[in-house]
Design a protein around this motif. Structure first.
Motif, short mmCIF file in Angstrom:
data_model
loop_
_atom_site.label_atom_id
_atom_site.label_comp_id
_atom_site.label_asym_id
_atom_site.label_seq_id
_atom_site.Cartn_x
_atom_site.Cartn_y
_atom_site.Cartn_z
N TRP A 61 -4.75 3.19 -3.72
CA TRP A 61 -3.27 3.07 -3.64
C TRP A 61 -2.89 1.93 -2.41
O TRP A 61 -1.85 1.11 -2.88
N VAL A 62 -3.49 1.91 -1.54
CA VAL A 62 -3.44 0.86 -0.43
C VAL A 62 -3.56 -0.61 -0.91
O VAL A 62 -2.78 -1.31 -0.77
N GLY A 63 -4.61 -0.60 -1.58
CA GLY A 63 -4.98 -2.03 -2.54
C GLY A 63 -3.88 -2.58 -3.33
O GLY A 63 -3.65 -3.54 -3.25
N TRP A 64 -3.51 -1.58 -4.12
CA TRP A 64 -2.40 -1.74 -5.11
C TRP A 64 -1.18 -1.99 -4.22
O TRP A 64 -0.59 -3.30 -4.77
N ASN A 65 -0.55 -1.58 -3.36
CA ASN A 65 0.43 -1.83 -2.67
C ASN A 65 0.25 -3.32 -1.94
O ASN A 65 1.18 -4.03 -1.76
N VAL A 66 -0.85 -3.57 -1.43
CA VAL A 66 -0.92 -4.91 -0.77
C VAL A 66 -0.81 -5.98 -1.94
O VAL A 66 -0.28 -7.03 -1.70
N PHE A 67 -1.60 -5.67 -3.12
CA PHE A 67 -1.56 -6.57 -4.29
C PHE A 67 0.17 -6.85 -4.54
O PHE A 67 0.43 -8.15 -4.77
N VAL A 68 0.76 -5.77 -4.85
CA VAL A 68 2.16 -5.91 -5.33
C VAL A 68 3.11 -6.60 -4.20
O VAL A 68 3.78 -7.53 -4.52
N SER A 69 2.84 -6.30 -2.98
CA SER A 69 3.53 -6.99 -1.90
C SER A 69 3.18 -8.36 -1.93
O SER A 69 3.97 -9.45 -1.83
N CYS A 70 1.84 -8.97 -2.18
CA CYS A 70 1.54 -10.23 -2.24
C CYS A 70 1.93 -11.03 -3.37
O CYS A 70 2.44 -12.23 -3.30
N LEU A 71 2.06 -10.19 -4.55
CA LEU A 71 2.86 -10.97 -5.68
C LEU A 71 4.33 -11.05 -5.55
O LEU A 71 4.82 -12.20 -5.97
N TYR A 72 5.08 -10.09 -4.78
CA TYR A 72 6.32 -10.59 -4.76
C TYR A 72 6.68 -11.53 -3.63
O TYR A 72 7.74 -12.18 -3.62
N MET A 73 5.70 -11.75 -2.73
CA MET A 73 5.98 -12.69 -1.51
C MET A 73 5.13 -14.04 -1.86
O MET A 73 5.14 -14.87 -1.12
N ASP A 74 4.58 -14.16 -3.08
CA ASP A 74 4.05 -15.40 -3.84
C ASP A 74 2.99 -15.82 -2.86
O ASP A 74 2.66 -17.02 -2.47
N LEU A 75 2.28 -14.77 -2.24
CA LEU A 75 0.99 -15.17 -1.45
C LEU A 75 -0.45 -15.19 -2.47
O LEU A 75 -0.54 -14.44 -3.32
N GLY A 76 -1.32 -15.97 -2.24
CA GLY A 76 -2.71 -15.86 -2.72
C GLY A 76 -2.58 -16.47 -4.07
O GLY A 76 -3.28 -16.11 -4.77
N GLY A 77 -1.81 -17.27 -4.37
CA GLY A 77 -1.89 -17.72 -5.65
C GLY A 77 -1.00 -16.92 -6.81
O GLY A 77 -1.06 -17.30 -7.91
#
Length: 195
Positions: A72-88
């Motif tokens: 769950w922590v990994g999923w929320n980090v992924f979604v945060s990176c997705l909305y902030m356009d981080l990491g490609g």
């Protein structure tokens, strides 16, 4: 155990996780974001198992809850990176909708303080296509609202992880001190021989 024990705090945190995940699930349904809908559904199941484990003193259920919290922590980090356009990653991709429908955060058009601007031509005003209206002057842009949801989930999950680890440790100490004959003994003292 008292009212302010780690077990009670874990129960409170699980309840808080269920409430915040339900709120998140509603807005994901409104935005047709299918991947978060499925992940939130599994999150409900695992939090209920953790809640059941805390209420019924079952450490195995709490361990399953702990393992889920890592995902769950990994999923929320992924979604945060997705909305902030981080990491490609890009918030405009169709990752969250699984390519089934148009991916849109509900907050994109309905955020706090957002005012829609109608198209310039009078002929376009009769159209029902939401893509033709533009949104201007939001108090807080939609990607920050989505990231804020993730941060809240991360904070609750990290607190839940700490309390769940402590509760599992406490439950395993209590299980070691229990005798099959219904007697409790201190781990440093040998149990009574009943011959």
């Amino acid at each position: 155990m008292g009212c302010c024990s780690a077990r009670c705090m874990l129960i409170l945190l699980c309840g808080l996780q269920l409430i915040t995940a339900l709120e998140r699930q509603v807005f994901d349904f409104l935005g047709y974001q299918w991947a978060p809908i499925m992940i939130n559904f599994f999150h409900f199941i695992m939090v209920v198992l953790g809640l059941f484990g805390a209420i019924q003193y079952r450490s195995r259920y709490i361990i399953m809850y702990l393992l889920w919290l890592l995902f769950w922590v990994g999923w929320n980090v992924f979604v945060s990176c997705l909305y902030m356009d981080l990491g490609g990653l890009s918030k405009d991709s169709d990752v969250l909708s699984l390519g089934v429908s148009s991916h849109r955060s509900w907050w994109k058009d309905n955020g706090p303080g957002c005012q829609g601007e109608s198209p310039p031509s009078a002929g376009w005003q009769n159209q029902q296509n939401p893509e033709l209206s533009t949104v201007q002057s939001c108090w807080l842009e939609y990607q920050y609202i989505e990231v804020l949801h993730c941060i809240i989930q991360l904070l609750i999950s990290l607190l839940g992880f700490v309390y769940a680890c402590y509760v599992v440790n406490t439950f395993s100490d209590e299980e070691e001190s229990f005798n099959f004959f219904g007697e409790f003994h201190h781990p440093s003292k040998p149990p009574h021989l009943l011959f």
